[in-house]
Design a protein around this motif. Structure first.
Motif, mmCIF file in Angstrom:
data_model
loop_
_atom_site.group_PDB
_atom_site.id
_atom_site.type_symbol
_atom_site.label_atom_id
_atom_site.label_comp_id
_atom_site.label_asym_id
_atom_site.label_seq_id
_atom_site.Cartn_x
_atom_site.Cartn_y
_atom_site.Cartn_z
ATOM 1 N N LEU A 35 0.814 -1.213 0.000
ATOM 2 C CA LEU A 35 0.000 0.000 0.000
ATOM 3 C C LEU A 35 0.849 1.266 0.000
ATOM 4 C CD1 LEU A 35 -2.605 -1.093 2.705
ATOM 5 C CD2 LEU A 35 -2.914 -1.075 0.220
ATOM 6 N N THR A 36 1.996 1.199 0.664
ATOM 7 C CA THR A 36 2.862 2.367 0.821
ATOM 8 C C THR A 36 4.286 2.000 0.436
ATOM 9 O OG1 THR A 36 1.445 3.023 2.680
ATOM 10 C CG2 THR A 36 3.503 4.225 2.424
ATOM 11 N N PRO A 37 4.561 1.918 -0.866
ATOM 12 C CA PRO A 37 5.931 1.596 -1.277
ATOM 13 C C PRO A 37 6.870 2.796 -1.189
ATOM 14 C CG PRO A 37 4.540 1.860 -3.195
ATOM 15 C CD PRO A 37 3.649 1.975 -1.986
ATOM 16 N N GLY A 38 6.294 3.998 -1.028
ATOM 17 C CA GLY A 38 7.076 5.224 -1.017
ATOM 18 C C GLY A 38 6.949 5.919 -2.360
ATOM 19 N N GLN A 62 -7.740 16.337 3.948
ATOM 20 C CA GLN A 62 -8.483 15.323 4.687
ATOM 21 C C GLN A 62 -8.985 14.224 3.759
ATOM 22 O OE1 GLN A 62 -8.724 15.042 8.072
ATOM 23 N NE2 GLN A 62 -9.563 13.049 7.556
ATOM 24 N N SER A 63 -9.358 14.571 2.542
ATOM 25 C CA SER A 63 -9.838 13.561 1.599
ATOM 26 C C SER A 63 -8.746 12.531 1.299
ATOM 27 C CB SER A 63 -10.316 14.219 0.304
ATOM 28 O OG SER A 63 -9.264 14.978 -0.289
ATOM 29 N N MET A 64 -7.504 12.972 1.211
ATOM 30 C CA MET A 64 -6.375 12.065 0.979
ATOM 31 C C MET A 64 -6.146 11.199 2.214
ATOM 32 S SD MET A 64 -3.924 11.276 -1.261
ATOM 33 C CE MET A 64 -3.591 12.695 -2.265
ATOM 34 N N LYS A 65 -6.240 11.792 3.393
ATOM 35 C CA LYS A 65 -6.080 11.027 4.636
ATOM 36 C C LYS A 65 -7.142 9.937 4.734
ATOM 37 C CE LYS A 65 -4.052 14.846 7.230
ATOM 38 N NZ LYS A 65 -4.168 15.739 8.385
ATOM 39 N N THR A 66 -8.375 10.266 4.354
ATOM 40 C CA THR A 66 -9.467 9.294 4.387
ATOM 41 C C THR A 66 -9.170 8.116 3.462
ATOM 42 O OG1 THR A 66 -11.045 11.026 4.941
ATOM 43 C CG2 THR A 66 -11.949 8.998 4.025
ATOM 44 N N HIS A 86 4.430 10.294 6.408
ATOM 45 C CA HIS A 86 5.130 10.041 5.145
ATOM 46 C C HIS A 86 6.161 8.941 5.339
ATOM 47 C CE1 HIS A 86 3.615 14.152 4.772
ATOM 48 N NE2 HIS A 86 3.595 13.932 3.461
ATOM 49 N N LEU A 87 6.191 7.967 4.448
ATOM 50 C CA LEU A 87 7.223 6.936 4.498
ATOM 51 C C LEU A 87 8.575 7.565 4.144
ATOM 52 C CD1 LEU A 87 7.824 3.914 4.905
ATOM 53 C CD2 LEU A 87 7.556 3.652 2.439
ATOM 54 N N VAL A 88 8.629 8.237 2.994
ATOM 55 C CA VAL A 88 9.818 9.019 2.630
ATOM 56 C C VAL A 88 9.515 10.440 3.073
ATOM 57 C CG1 VAL A 88 11.307 9.817 0.755
ATOM 58 C CG2 VAL A 88 10.258 7.539 0.626
ATOM 59 N N SER A 89 10.272 10.948 4.022
ATOM 60 C CA SER A 89 9.969 12.253 4.602
ATOM 61 C C SER A 89 10.041 13.358 3.553
ATOM 62 C CB SER A 89 10.919 12.561 5.755
ATOM 63 O OG SER A 89 12.217 12.831 5.253
ATOM 64 N N LEU A 90 9.287 14.410 3.806
ATOM 65 C CA LEU A 90 9.294 15.551 2.904
ATOM 66 C C LEU A 90 10.689 16.162 2.817
ATOM 67 C CD1 LEU A 90 5.947 17.253 3.980
ATOM 68 C CD2 LEU A 90 6.368 15.818 1.970
ATOM 69 N N GLU A 91 11.421 16.109 3.913
ATOM 70 C CA GLU A 91 12.778 16.663 3.943
ATOM 71 C C GLU A 91 13.721 15.934 2.987
ATOM 72 O OE1 GLU A 91 10.735 17.682 7.732
ATOM 73 O OE2 GLU A 91 10.991 15.820 6.614
ATOM 74 N N LEU A 92 13.351 14.709 2.622
ATOM 75 C CA LEU A 92 14.169 13.935 1.679
ATOM 76 C C LEU A 92 13.554 13.911 0.281
ATOM 77 C CD1 LEU A 92 15.139 10.910 3.954
ATOM 78 C CD2 LEU A 92 16.534 12.890 3.341
ATOM 79 N N GLY A 93 12.525 14.715 0.079
ATOM 80 C CA GLY A 93 11.904 14.792 -1.241
ATOM 81 C C GLY A 93 10.662 13.938 -1.408
ATOM 82 N N ARG A 99 0.792 6.674 -2.178
ATOM 83 C CA ARG A 99 1.883 5.691 -2.224
ATOM 84 C C ARG A 99 2.958 5.999 -1.186
ATOM 85 N NH1 ARG A 99 2.785 2.506 -6.374
ATOM 86 N NH2 ARG A 99 5.004 2.993 -6.484
ATOM 87 N N ASN A 100 2.905 7.188 -0.597
ATOM 88 C CA ASN A 100 3.920 7.585 0.383
ATOM 89 C C ASN A 100 3.324 7.868 1.765
ATOM 90 O OD1 ASN A 100 6.718 8.126 0.863
ATOM 91 N ND2 ASN A 100 6.203 10.288 1.026
#
Length: 107
Positions: A35-38, A62-66, A86-93, A99-100
């Motif tokens: 579900l969350t490959p990044g 919120q729609s994305m969170k849902t 976030h699986l891959v943090s925003l600080e890392l792009g 997917r993230n």
């Protein structure tokens, strides 16, 4: 023979109870790679390292969170029980795509 039967029955009941206790929607939840490959928004160092960059991309509607909660089988939860992370943090792009994103347990 009877003793073996009762031992096997007890072992089976123990396994069933352990399996039931390992419900995947119970905290703590970990990211599911299916579900969350990044996902990456950018790898441009000039963009990611710009002061204040994450403030410009942090907002997850919120729609994305849902959608993320539903994908993980979470149909209801208490306030503060999960945080969409976030699986891959925003600080890392990392991106704000589903997917993230995953529902991180507060516990």
């Amino acid at each position: 023979m009877r003793k073996v039967f009762w031992l096997l029955l007890a072992a089976a009941l123990l396994l069933v109870s352990l399996y039931s206790a390992a419900d995947t929607t119970s905290p703590p939840l970990v990211p599911d790679p299916q579900l969350t490959p990044g996902d990456i928004l950018t790898t441009d160092v000039k963009v990611v390292c710009m002061p204040g960059y994450t403030k410009t991309v942090r907002d997850v509607p919120q729609s994305m969170k849902t959608l993320v909660y539903r994908a993980y089988g979470i149909t209801s939860h208490k306030p503060g029980e999960y945080e969409i992370d976030h699986l891959v943090s925003l600080e890392l792009g990392g991106s704000n795509s589903t997917r993230n994103l995953w529902p991180e347990s507060s516990t």
